[in-house]
Design a protein around this motif. Structure first.
Motif, PDB file in Angstrom:
ATOM      1  N   ASP A   1       0.811  -1.221   0.000  1.00  0.00           N
ATOM      2  CA  ASP A   1       0.000   0.000   0.000  1.00  0.00           C
ATOM      3  C   ASP A   1       0.843   1.269   0.000  1.00  0.00           C
ATOM      4  O   ASP A   1       0.334   2.347  -0.291  1.00  0.00           O
ATOM      5  N   ASP A   2       2.125   1.142   0.320  1.00  0.00           N
ATOM      6  CA  ASP A   2       2.992   2.313   0.478  1.00  0.00           C
ATOM      7  C   ASP A   2       3.853   2.614  -0.747  1.00  0.00           C
ATOM      8  O   ASP A   2       4.076   3.776  -1.074  1.00  0.00           O
ATOM      9  N   ILE A   3       4.364   1.571  -1.378  1.00  0.00           N
ATOM     10  CA  ILE A   3       5.338   1.751  -2.455  1.00  0.00           C
ATOM     11  C   ILE A   3       5.008   0.809  -3.613  1.00  0.00           C
ATOM     12  O   ILE A   3       4.722  -0.365  -3.399  1.00  0.00           O
ATOM     13  N   ASP A   4       5.080   1.325  -4.820  1.00  0.00           N
ATOM     14  CA  ASP A   4       4.933   0.497  -6.008  1.00  0.00           C
ATOM     15  C   ASP A   4       6.301  -0.127  -6.307  1.00  0.00           C
ATOM     16  O   ASP A   4       7.304   0.594  -6.386  1.00  0.00           O
ATOM     17  N   TRP A   5       6.344  -1.429  -6.447  1.00  0.00           N
ATOM     18  CA  TRP A   5       7.632  -2.107  -6.654  1.00  0.00           C
ATOM     19  C   TRP A   5       8.380  -1.546  -7.854  1.00  0.00           C
ATOM     20  O   TRP A   5       9.601  -1.513  -7.868  1.00  0.00           O
ATOM     21  N   GLN A   6       7.639  -1.073  -8.866  1.00  0.00           N
ATOM     22  CA  GLN A   6       8.282  -0.563 -10.079  1.00  0.00           C
ATOM     23  C   GLN A   6       9.014   0.759  -9.831  1.00  0.00           C
ATOM     24  O   GLN A   6       9.877   1.138 -10.614  1.00  0.00           O
ATOM     25  N   SER A   7       8.688   1.428  -8.735  1.00  0.00           N
ATOM     26  CA  SER A   7       9.334   2.717  -8.455  1.00  0.00           C
ATOM     27  C   SER A   7      10.660   2.552  -7.708  1.00  0.00           C
ATOM     28  O   SER A   7      11.414   3.509  -7.563  1.00  0.00           O
ATOM     29  N   ILE A   8      10.956   1.348  -7.248  1.00  0.00           N
ATOM     30  CA  ILE A   8      12.200   1.102  -6.512  1.00  0.00           C
ATOM     31  C   ILE A   8      13.346   0.968  -7.511  1.00  0.00           C
ATOM     32  O   ILE A   8      13.262   0.186  -8.452  1.00  0.00           O
ATOM     33  N   THR A   9      14.399   1.741  -7.300  1.00  0.00           N
ATOM     34  CA  THR A   9      15.571   1.609  -8.168  1.00  0.00           C
ATOM     35  C   THR A   9      16.489   0.528  -7.606  1.00  0.00           C
ATOM     36  O   THR A   9      16.438   0.223  -6.411  1.00  0.00           O
ATOM     37  N   ASP A  10      17.325  -0.022  -8.470  1.00  0.00           N
ATOM     38  CA  ASP A  10      18.184  -1.136  -8.056  1.00  0.00           C
ATOM     39  C   ASP A  10      19.185  -0.745  -6.978  1.00  0.00           C
ATOM     40  O   ASP A  10      19.573  -1.575  -6.168  1.00  0.00           O
ATOM     41  N   ASP A  11      19.616   0.523  -6.964  1.00  0.00           N
ATOM     42  CA  ASP A  11      20.665   0.906  -6.019  1.00  0.00           C
ATOM     43  C   ASP A  11      20.195   1.816  -4.889  1.00  0.00           C
ATOM     44  O   ASP A  11      21.008   2.310  -4.124  1.00  0.00           O
ATOM     45  N   GLU A  12      18.879   2.013  -4.748  1.00  0.00           N
ATOM     46  CA  GLU A  12      18.430   2.856  -3.629  1.00  0.00           C
ATOM     47  C   GLU A  12      18.539   2.085  -2.315  1.00  0.00           C
ATOM     48  O   GLU A  12      18.364   0.867  -2.284  1.00  0.00           O
ATOM     49  N   PRO A  13      18.869   2.773  -1.214  1.00  0.00           N
ATOM     50  CA  PRO A  13      19.035   2.086   0.077  1.00  0.00           C
ATOM     51  C   PRO A  13      17.704   1.542   0.586  1.00  0.00           C
ATOM     52  O   PRO A  13      16.661   2.172   0.411  1.00  0.00           O
ATOM     53  N   LEU A  14      17.775   0.363   1.206  1.00  0.00           N
ATOM     54  CA  LEU A  14      16.570  -0.264   1.747  1.00  0.00           C
ATOM     55  C   LEU A  14      16.415  -0.013   3.244  1.00  0.00           C
ATOM     56  O   LEU A  14      15.345  -0.213   3.796  1.00  0.00           O
ATOM     57  N   PHE A  15      17.492   0.434   3.890  1.00  0.00           N
ATOM     58  CA  PHE A  15      17.485   0.751   5.324  1.00  0.00           C
ATOM     59  C   PHE A  15      17.734   2.233   5.528  1.00  0.00           C
ATOM     60  O   PHE A  15      18.337   2.888   4.684  1.00  0.00           O
ATOM     61  N   GLY A  16      17.339   2.743   6.679  1.00  0.00           N
ATOM     62  CA  GLY A  16      17.747   4.083   7.099  1.00  0.00           C
ATOM     63  C   GLY A  16      16.769   5.192   6.758  1.00  0.00           C
ATOM     64  O   GLY A  16      15.756   4.983   6.109  1.00  0.00           O
ATOM     65  N   GLN A  17      17.133   6.381   7.218  1.00  0.00           N
ATOM     66  CA  GLN A  17      16.300   7.573   7.074  1.00  0.00           C
ATOM     67  C   GLN A  17      16.031   7.933   5.618  1.00  0.00           C
ATOM     68  O   GLN A  17      14.960   8.406   5.281  1.00  0.00           O
ATOM     69  N   LYS A  18      17.032   7.725   4.757  1.00  0.00           N
ATOM     70  CA  LYS A  18      16.904   8.128   3.358  1.00  0.00           C
ATOM     71  C   LYS A  18      16.177   7.089   2.507  1.00  0.00           C
ATOM     72  O   LYS A  18      15.952   7.294   1.331  1.00  0.00           O
ATOM     73  N   SER A  19      15.813   5.987   3.125  1.00  0.00           N
ATOM     74  CA  SER A  19      15.161   4.898   2.404  1.00  0.00           C
ATOM     75  C   SER A  19      13.650   5.087   2.362  1.00  0.00           C
ATOM     76  O   SER A  19      13.033   5.403   3.374  1.00  0.00           O
ATOM     77  N   ARG A  20      13.061   4.867   1.192  1.00  0.00           N
ATOM     78  CA  ARG A  20      11.600   4.886   1.103  1.00  0.00           C
ATOM     79  C   ARG A  20      11.012   3.584   1.627  1.00  0.00           C
ATOM     80  O   ARG A  20       9.909   3.557   2.141  1.00  0.00           O
ATOM     81  N   VAL A  21      11.763   2.499   1.508  1.00  0.00           N
ATOM     82  CA  VAL A  21      11.295   1.196   1.986  1.00  0.00           C
ATOM     83  C   VAL A  21      11.380   1.129   3.507  1.00  0.00           C
ATOM     84  O   VAL A  21      10.512   0.581   4.170  1.00  0.00           O
ATOM     85  N   GLN A  22      12.433   1.683   4.071  1.00  0.00           N
ATOM     86  CA  GLN A  22      12.679   1.729   5.516  1.00  0.00           C
ATOM     87  C   GLN A  22      12.526   0.365   6.184  1.00  0.00           C
ATOM     88  O   GLN A  22      11.752   0.180   7.108  1.00  0.00           O
ATOM     89  N   MET A  23      13.319  -0.578   5.694  1.00  0.00           N
ATOM     90  CA  MET A  23      13.333  -1.902   6.305  1.00  0.00           C
ATOM     91  C   MET A  23      13.853  -1.805   7.729  1.00  0.00           C
ATOM     92  O   MET A  23      14.720  -0.995   8.023  1.00  0.00           O
TER      93      MET A  23
END
Length: 88
Positions: A22-44
């Motif tokens: 509901d938060d993020i469209d998988w197609q909008s994730i770039t291959d090199d964007e961070p998955l952890f941390g403040q700068k991450s949209r995924v914020q694992m």
């Protein structure tokens, strides 16, 4: 499996395992964007990392050993894909 196929599968898996449909469209994730941390949209978080690690083990028969390696491997889609390719 070609390069883009693996990355696409990983993005879909990540969104499902981290319950972010509901938060993020998988197609909008770039291959090199961070998955952890403040700068991450995924914020694992650590629970997400555990779930993704287990899913990777089930789907790709790869095992991530230890938190330090896990953090490095699960840093981005590109780093997860590189790890899978290295292990296979």
């Amino acid at each position: 499996m070609d390069n883009t196929q693996l990355e696409e599968q990983l993005k879909r898996l990540l969104i499902v395992e981290c319950d972010k449909e509901d938060d993020i469209d998988w197609q909008s994730i770039t291959d090199d964007e961070p998955l952890f941390g403040q700068k991450s949209r995924v914020q694992m978080d650590s629970l997400d990392a555990l779930q993704v690690s287990l899913a990777l083990q089930q789907h790709y028969n790869v095992r991530i050993e230890g938190a330090k390696d896990g953090r490095r491997i699960l840093n981005s889609i590109a780093s997860i894909a590189a790890f899978i390719r290295q292990q296979q």
